[in-house]
Design a protein around this motif. Structure first.
Motif, PDB file in Angstrom:
ATOM      1  N   GLY A 131       3.123   3.361  -4.759  1.00 48.88           N
ATOM      2  CA  GLY A 131       3.073   4.332  -5.852  1.00 48.88           C
ATOM      3  C   GLY A 131       3.556   3.826  -7.190  1.00 48.88           C
ATOM      4  N   LYS A 168       0.843  -1.204   0.000  1.00 42.62           N
ATOM      5  CA  LYS A 168       0.000   0.000   0.000  1.00 42.62           C
ATOM      6  C   LYS A 168       0.876   1.251   0.000  1.00 42.62           C
ATOM      7  CE  LYS A 168      -1.661   1.168   3.886  1.00 42.62           C
ATOM      8  NZ  LYS A 168      -2.440   1.194   5.159  1.00 42.62           N
ATOM      9  N   GLY A 169       0.568   2.163  -0.893  1.00 41.42           N
ATOM     10  CA  GLY A 169       1.300   3.416  -0.944  1.00 41.42           C
ATOM     11  C   GLY A 169       2.629   3.359  -1.654  1.00 41.42           C
TER      12      GLY A 169
END
Length: 261
Positions: free
Chosen positions: A160, A157-158
């Protein structure tokens, strides 16, 4: 003669005196016109996206640096960042899932692994062996798989980056309901992709499936252990290719013909 000399010295003086504020305004105007913004150095562990994104290419074309020097510098920076993030992902997965039991040392046989992290030319690869995700010949996730994939999703998660979920099989022909290894690998990748999307931990469009059947084995299909390694789902975290955001040679001003394909 006096008039000409006066004009000459006025011109020389005008050339010698540089108005830095005017130069900055001209530079900003050119950047705006070309849709490129001067890149502000970001926090450690990030890679610029390229000339079409908000981070510009000007970081890479300042001075009289040749294209090859620029490319080598970007390749080194990219490799260092990917390696650091791969180690971070592996450590977090190890802690979240099974301690260090699922990440045995190199002395153990590869078949002992059911999930592991590695680097490859495109970025980071997280391999999940099919035996922990699916029953033999099936493409529906097992109850145990939900917990594992959820943990992987929370670690990623995160991050990118775009994630390609790849399905792979061994070389034994799959014949069920008119399907082959191509359909089986694609359906397995799709099952994992749907689960990742349903977690709502990733932006829309950042995760997609792909099936490769038996075309990309990790090991020779010459034993049951090796075939078990090839039956897997890879989560590929994709990073930009350095040549994707190095400007053409004419923009670098070196007058050489670009070798970018």
């Amino acid at each position: 003669m006096m008039t000409l000399l006066f004009a000459l010295f006025v011109v020389l003086y005008a050339i010698a005196v540089v108005n830095t504020s005017k130069v900055k305004q001209v530079t900003e105007s050119m950047q705006t016109a070309f849709g490129i913004k001067e890149e502000i150095p970001k926090e450690e562990g990030t890679i610029p996206r390229g000339p079409t994104a908000t981070e510009g290419i000007f970081r890479y074309i300042k001075g009289n640096t040749s294209r090859e020097q620029i490319l080598q510098k970007v390749i080194r920076e990219r490799a260092a960042i990917i390696s650091a993030q791969a180690r971070n992902v592996e450590q977090k997965l190890s802690e979240r899932l099974y301690g260090t039991k699922q990440f045995p040392d190199s002395a153990k046989k590869p078949v002992d692994r059911v999930i592991y992290v590695a680097r490859d030319p495109e970025g980071i690869r997280i391999t999940l062996l099919a035996r922990i995700l699916f029953k033999p010949g099936e493409y529906t996730l097992t109850p145990e798989a939900y917990k594992i994939i959820q943990s992987v999703a929370e670690v990623l998660k995160g991050i990118g980056r775009v994630i390609r979920v790849e399905g792979h099989t061994d070389n034994i022909p799959y014949e069920r309901n008119g399907m082959s290894n191509w359909e089986l690998s694609t359906l397995r990748a799709t099952s994992v992709t749907k689960f990742l999307i349903n977690t709502k931990l990733f932006p829309v469009g950042s995760v997609y499936p792909a099936g490769f059947a038996e075309t990309r084995p990790l090991a020779e299909n010459d034993s049951a252990e090796n075939r078990a390694l090839n039956r897997r789902v890879d989560l590929k975290i994709l990073y930009d290719n350095p040549t994707d955001y190095i400007p053409p040679d004419e923009q670098l001003g070196n007058g050489e013909k670009s070798t970018k394909e």
